[in-house]
Design an enzyme around this catalytic site. Structure first.
Site, PDB file in Angstrom:
ATOM      1  N   ASP A 269      18.079   4.218 -72.868  1.00 16.60           N
ATOM      2  CA  ASP A 269      17.540   5.106 -71.856  1.00 16.60           C
ATOM      3  C   ASP A 269      16.680   6.136 -72.591  1.00 16.60           C
ATOM      4  O   ASP A 269      16.776   6.298 -73.810  1.00 16.60           O
ATOM      5  CB  ASP A 269      18.655   5.771 -71.029  1.00 16.60           C
ATOM      6  CG  ASP A 269      18.126   6.264 -69.680  1.00 16.60           C
ATOM      7  OD1 ASP A 269      16.892   6.429 -69.541  1.00 16.60           O
ATOM      8  OD2 ASP A 269      18.939   6.491 -68.760  1.00 16.60           O
TER       9      ASP A 269
HETATM   10  C1  BGC Z   1      16.455   7.309 -66.391  1.00 13.30           C
HETATM   11  C2  BGC Z   1      16.173   5.815 -66.382  1.00 13.30           C
HETATM   12  C3  BGC Z   1      14.682   5.581 -66.319  1.00 13.30           C
HETATM   13  C4  BGC Z   1      14.049   6.255 -67.524  1.00 13.30           C
HETATM   14  C5  BGC Z   1      12.548   6.032 -67.626  1.00 13.30           C
HETATM   15  C6  BGC Z   1      15.633   8.058 -67.424  1.00 13.30           C
HETATM   16  O1  BGC Z   1      15.656   9.420 -67.160  1.00 13.30           O
HETATM   17  O2  BGC Z   1      17.821   7.518 -66.626  1.00 13.30           O
HETATM   18  O3  BGC Z   1      16.822   5.226 -65.283  1.00 13.30           O
HETATM   19  O4  BGC Z   1      14.407   4.211 -66.291  1.00 13.30           O
HETATM   20  O5  BGC Z   1      14.293   7.647 -67.424  1.00 13.30           O
HETATM   21  O6  BGC Z   1      11.854   6.739 -66.690  1.00 13.30           O
END
Ligand code: BGC
Length: 735
Positions: A269
């Site tokens: 993540d």
């Molecule tokens: C989220 C993810 C997301 C990623 C990219 C993170 O803050 O937890 O679900 O895919 O950002 O935007």
């Protein structure tokens, strides 16, 4: 790979575990990945392990040349024909990212609404639609597939997820991925593996015994991987049993690779990597690396790969996994390029999902559907004059014109994330749709800011419809289950003024309803997507017969939850990143409920929630009978008849629950289906039952204890219905 794993599981269920060969396409992808990786320099290898932000964030290095405004970018290796990866969020469509791309996307209803459809085929269609939009906008990786189990209804991301039940979440999540990937776009399941709250999300530690984890959150991923064959998996921000999820050897290597034989790659993540050693735990790609303390999977990884065999071997494997996903999904043969979007056709898909996801929770005296005799309607609150609510954070999708109403976020630190956190409404206004559905009626609107004004308008109408909202966003949990901004009092005031009050909820997940017995009908519309206003009116006026069923139980109040107080609410200062002061700790025990979350918790406690999972009314009625449970091939199936006993066409969701396992009373969803029936029509149905729901995890694998098993065919997770029994022998299924 998914099919192979499925076959393997099938063979394992025959009591001995043979390993079937991988399908030809997957084998081909493996062979090609091996051949390409062998020709690479280490510089090229780390190119594929290091992801970059694709939108500018103040104070961070700019996105690299060649990226497209989205969530992430990984440059390709042109000399070897390896395409760049262009990543976009998320499960509800191609995200808005503050309008940075100059265009929006077709917004599917929220994950909770999708879960409420209980319609695997429809969710696959939704995935196909958003995947086609991703492709048309130049992306070849979607960060979709959010399937975390809803362990706490206060989780600010409940709206992104599908269910509290592993079978429902796994089947629907797998279907969404299958649909997305049919476009030669890699899809991602996330956030691996247990990610139940946002408070302190960067450091909170989920504590749970392995057997419970295998039977719940992990089972959802296991099923979704088998069903959807995702090219990638995103690990979560939080820690699990002491190790950060993106550096968690047990999750990423022992379970995912060794036990499940997963072939694709694990991406982190955004901002979840703390060290290069995460590579040894099983992480293959560092995402959005400009927001981590270092670009660990670039130069530092390359240097270690040259001097330490463990890193050297891992680097090769990491690259082969990324290449496998690229080849398996045909990204090289179908390069990402701009295309055209059929907005009208796509919004029909969003409308269908909304129609099937709206849940009629209560309908006293059959006040709904509204008929042509209604002459005066008061519509109150919820910005119903402007649009329907949209969930916040990285998954936010808006159409080309952006929001109709945007309430700026006043959260601490919100400035850096700007438009992501603002409370937005789309442009599908319920008020206009109600006026169109009731051309002969006088429809008056009050914004609901003053209860007295709303009550007065309600007292002068035949029907009062209150639109109530609960905003959820990534990064922040809701502190309790009330409707914010005095809306509970507003509903009570309107209900006191008009006995024919209907409440339409747009909430991320469950809310409490202190006014429930004072209103005639409650409609849960969730965040209903691009054509949500129209979908709500279609249900209110009976153009559509509601067929949604809750994918999550609604408690009476927080006191019924395994953790009445949300852990960290009193010690962690909320902020979007979830990072706390150095050394801050937050252990949250999920051993309280273990694998018995949601309806299984209420069944175990012997308590009645406000509405259990599976609940949902219709404008017609259905009867079930003749349940038998029999062996078929290696598994079990349930057979029964469903009859539409009412006057209207409608769709039913018969649910088969395990109610007694070798003398142990319990409730577990083992199978379900959804079927449309004309008035009076009867249909014989056969539903496969999931073995891993019938079994327990015992240390080294699944075990079905010998004895008598009783199943119930029910309208919801805690209801009674026809039952059937079957005797099963002792059976151990190695992992
Ligand atoms: C989220 C993810 C997301 C990623 C990219 C993170 O803050 O937890 O679900 O895919 O950002 O935007």
């Amino acid at each position: 790979m998914g099919a192979a794993t499925k076959l393997r599981v099938g063979l394992c269920l025959a009591a001995f575990c043979l390993f079937a060969p991988l399908p030809a396409a997957a084998q081909d992808a493996s062979a090609r990945a091996e051949a390409t990786e062998a020709q690479m320099t280490d510089d090229e290898r780390v190119t594929l392990t290091l992801g970059h932000l694709a939108t500018a964030i103040p104070g961070r290095p700019a996105p690299p040349e060649g990226s497209r405004p989205g969530a992430g970018f990984i440059p390709g290796i042109p000399r070897l024909g390896v395409p760049a990866l262009y990543e976009t969020d998320a499960s509800l469509g191609v995200t808005w990212i503050g309008g940075a791309r100059g265009s929006g996307g077709t917004q599917l209803p929220s994950g909770t609404a999708q879960g409420a459809t209980w319609n695997v085929e429809l969710i696959e269609r939704g995935g196909r639609m958003i995947g086609s939009e991703a492709r048309a906008k130049g992306f070849n990786v979607m960060l979709a597939g959010g399937i975390n189990l809803m362990r706490d209804p206060r989780n600010g991301r409940t709206f992104e997820y599908l269910s509290e039940d592993p079978l429902l979440a796994g089947l629907l999540g797998g279907a969404a991925v299958r649909g997305i990937q049919s476009n030669n776009v890699i899809s991602t399941l996330k956030h691996f593996a247990i990610n139940p709250q946002e408070t302190g999300r960067a450091f909170m530690n989920t504590v749970i015994a392995e057997d419970a984890l295998r039977e719940s959150d992990l089972l959802a991923f296991e099923i979704a991987i088998e069903e959807g064959d995702p090219g990638s998996i995103m690990c979560a921000y939080n820690a699990t049993n002491g190790a950060q999820s993106c550096g968690n050897h047990f999750l990423l290597t022992e379970v995912l690779r060794e036990d499940w034989d997963y072939q694709g790659f694990v991406m982190s993540d955004w901002g979840a990597v703390d060290g290069v050693d995460y590579a040894l735990a099983g992480l293959d790609q560092q995402s959005g690396s400009q927001i981590d303390p270092q670009q660990f999977f670039g130069e530092p990884l390359k240097a270690l790969a040259g001097s330490d065999m463990n890193y050297g071997n891992r680097l090769g494997e990491m690259v082969r996994r990324v290449l496998w996903a690229i080849y398996d999904n045909g990204l090289d043969r179908h390069p990402a390029a701009m295309g055209t979007v059929d907005a009208a056709a796509n919004s029909e898909v969003a409308l269908n999902v909304a129609h099937e996801g709206i849940v009629l929770l209560a309908n006293d005296g059959g006040i709904l559907p509204l008929g042509p005799d209604v002459k005066r309607i008061a519509v109150i609150g919820g910005h119903a004059d402007a649009g329907t609510m949209v969930g916040g954070g990285s998954s936010k999708v808006l159409g080309d014109q952006g929001p109709s109403v945007s309430v700026p976020s006043n959260r601490d630190g919100a400035a850096a994330f700007g438009a992501m956190l603002d409370q937005d409404f789309n442009r599908s206004a319920p008020l206009a749709a109600i006026r169109a559905a009731a051309p002969g009626a006088t429809v008056r609107f009050r914004d609901g800011q003053y209860a007295s004004d709303a009550a007065l308008a309600a007292s002068q109408a035949d029907i009062a419809i209150v639109f109530a909202t609960q905003y959820q966003t990534e990064g922040f949990d809701v502190p309790d289950l009330s409707l914010p901004n005095g809306q509970d009092a507003l509903i009570a005031a309107v209900a006191a003024a008009n006995p024919n009050t209907i409440v339409v909820l747009q909430t991320g997940g469950p809310v409490a309803m202190p006014w429930k017995d004072r209103v005639k009908a409650v409609v849960e519309a969730w965040y209903p997507g691009a054509r949500g206003g129209e979908a709500i009116a279609d249900v209110l006026f009976g153009k559509v017969n509601p067929s949604g069923r809750l994918p999550i139980s609604f408690p009476q109040s927080e006191a019924q939850l395994p953790r009445p107080k949300l852990d960290g609410i009193d010690t962690v200062e909320p902020n979007f990143t979830g990072v706390g002061p150095p050394g801050q700790k937050l252990d949250v025990s999920y051993d309280i409920e273990g694998s018995d979350l949601g309806y299984r918790w209420y069944a175990r406690q012997g308590t009645q929630p406000l509405f259990p999972m599976g609940h949902g009314l219709s404008y017609t009625s259905f009867a079930h009978d003749g349940l038998t449970v029999v062996r078929k091939g290696e598994g079990l199936v349930a057979r029964f008849a469903v009859r539409n006993t009412g006057q209207r066409a409608g769709a039913d969701v018969p649910q088969v629950y395990l109610a007694d396992a070798a003398g142990k009373p319990l409730r577990r969803l083992a199978g379900f289906t959804k079927l449309a029936l004309a008035p009076g029509e009867v249909r014989q149905v056969e539903v496969p039952l999931e073995w891993r729901v019938i079994a327990e995890w015992e240390g080294e694998g699944w075990r079905v204890a010998p004895g008598r098993y009783r199943f119930v065919l029910a309208h919801d997770a805690l209801a009674d219905g026809p039952s059937a029994e079957i005797d099963l022998p002792d059976r151990r299924i190695p992992k």
